[in-house]
Design an enzyme around this catalytic site. Structure first.
Site, PDB file in Angstrom:
ATOM      1  N   ARG A  60      -3.927   5.070  -8.364  1.00 22.31           N
ATOM      2  CA  ARG A  60      -3.491   6.392  -8.827  1.00 22.31           C
ATOM      3  C   ARG A  60      -3.596   6.523 -10.346  1.00 22.31           C
ATOM      4  NH1 ARG A  60       2.258   7.122  -7.181  1.00 22.31           N
ATOM      5  NH2 ARG A  60       2.310   4.876  -6.815  1.00 22.31           N
ATOM      6  N   LEU A  75       0.858  -1.179   0.000  1.00 23.78           N
ATOM      7  CA  LEU A  75       0.000   0.000   0.000  1.00 23.78           C
ATOM      8  C   LEU A  75       0.897   1.232   0.000  1.00 23.78           C
ATOM      9  CD1 LEU A  75      -2.864  -0.703   2.596  1.00 23.78           C
ATOM     10  CD2 LEU A  75      -3.147  -0.286   0.157  1.00 23.78           C
ATOM     11  N   ASP A  76       0.509   2.264  -0.746  1.00 20.14           N
ATOM     12  CA  ASP A  76       1.250   3.519  -0.720  1.00 20.14           C
ATOM     13  C   ASP A  76       1.321   4.040   0.714  1.00 20.14           C
ATOM     14  OD1 ASP A  76       1.627   3.494  -3.451  1.00 20.14           O
ATOM     15  OD2 ASP A  76      -0.124   4.747  -3.882  1.00 20.14           O
ATOM     16  N   PRO A  77       2.369   4.793   1.059  1.00 20.04           N
ATOM     17  CA  PRO A  77       2.514   5.284   2.441  1.00 20.04           C
ATOM     18  C   PRO A  77       1.287   6.005   2.983  1.00 20.04           C
ATOM     19  CG  PRO A  77       4.551   5.636   1.249  1.00 20.04           C
ATOM     20  CD  PRO A  77       3.551   5.115   0.241  1.00 20.04           C
ATOM     21  N   ALA A 125      -1.819   5.601   2.018  1.00 20.83           N
ATOM     22  CA  ALA A 125      -3.025   4.773   1.933  1.00 20.83           C
ATOM     23  C   ALA A 125      -3.268   4.057   3.256  1.00 20.83           C
ATOM     24  CB  ALA A 125      -2.892   3.761   0.806  1.00 20.83           C
TER      25      ALA A 125
END
EC number: 5.4.99.25
Length: 303
Positions: A181, A46-48, A50
């Site tokens: 994204r 997961l993106d930071p 998120a």
């Protein structure tokens, strides 16, 4: 001689409801420390910024990670319309803007082309490798990054809410390798107004749901205690999408030794990937052929 990993030999899954502001790797390291585990890894970054499901495999459960990585996942996310950023999320620099705002119906109509088998270009700020280097590192150095489109299966993409003209709340169910994204960026382009992700939450991944996850605050508060162990989910949950075939004691022993073992008839057909169990515990994963499972991965756990 290889050094033996320090820590407890525990196997299972810990489902964390990841907070914003941390990398997935940092969460894994925190969980490994809290449980004193000798081996841990996550099933999908997961993106930071998120939040949501970060399924962390421990011990022998790490052998089941590919089956969670390949499973369907669902995300709820907010798209900020009217702005493009260099990272395709709110952390980046605004590089283009528009005063155009689509109607709700225009947004719903624009979602249709994103369903089914699509080709998606990952964000320039992503972990995709280009000639051995991460794309985000090249992008940070100011290089013009060109990424090839990748296939993605999108099961569902729904508009949930339109709180104001600048924002739209969406829910997407997709397969492996999807970038939310990129969906926001490409939706903005299709609508002619630009777009980027404002907020992102993974609500489920395979059999694991965010609402059943433990928070990082709980992990820290219960670190090194038996109470934290009670949150562990069985290794077998990582195999939920594969058919289970029960085996005899003799079949289980052969499988543990890495040899084909006899299994009882079940839902698997010849050539299917399946997992063998003995007394409810996973013994091996492999290919089912003529009454036997030919193991590809064997689970080495204490009896």
């Amino acid at each position: 001689m290889a050094r033996k990993r320090k820590g407890r030999d525990i196997s299972g899954w810990l489902v964390v409801d990841k907070p914003a502001g941390m990398t997935s790797t940092a969460v894994v390291n925190k969980v490994r420390w809290a449980l004193g585990a000798n081996k841990a890894g996550h099933a999908g970054t997961l993106d930071p910024e998120a939040t949501g499901v970060l399924a962390i495999a421990l011990g022998e459960a790490t052998k089941t990670v590919p089956y969670i990585t390949d499973a369907l996942k669902a995300y709820v996310f907010t798209v900020r319309l009217g702005q493009a950023t260099n990272t395709d999320d709110a952390e980046g620099e605004v590089i283009a803007s528009s005063d155009l705002r689509p109607t709700d119906e225009q947004i719903k109509d624009a979602l249709a082309p994103f369903l089914g088998d699509i080709m998606q270009v990952p964000p320039k700020f992503s972990a995709v490798k280009i000639d051995g280097q991460r794309a985000y590192k090249l992008a940070r150095d100011g290089e013009d990054v060109e990424l090839a489109a990748r296939p993605l299966w999108v099961e569902e993409l729904l508009m949930l809410d339109r709180p104001d003209p600048d924002h739209v709340l969406l829910e997407m169910t997709c397969g492996k390798g999807g970038y939310v994204r990129s969906i926001a960026r490409d939706l903005g382009a299709a609508l002619g107004c630009y777009g980027h992700v404002r907020e992102l939450r993974r609500i489920w991944s395979g059999p694991f749901e965010a609402e059943d996850g433990i928070t990082l605050e709980q992990v820290e508060a219960l670190a090194k205690t038996p109470e934290l162990d009670s949150y562990l989910r069985p290794l077998e949950e990582g195999l939920a999408d594969l058919p289970e075939l029960k085996c005899s004691p003799e079949g289980a022993q052969r499988l543990r030794n890495g040899n084909p073992g006899m299994v009882y008839p079940g839902e698997a057909e010849y050539g299917d990937e399946a997992w063998a169990s003995f007394e409810g515990r996973a013994v091996a994963v492999g290919i089912y052929k003529s009454g036997e499972l030919h193991p590809a991965r064997v689970f080495a756990r204490p009896e």
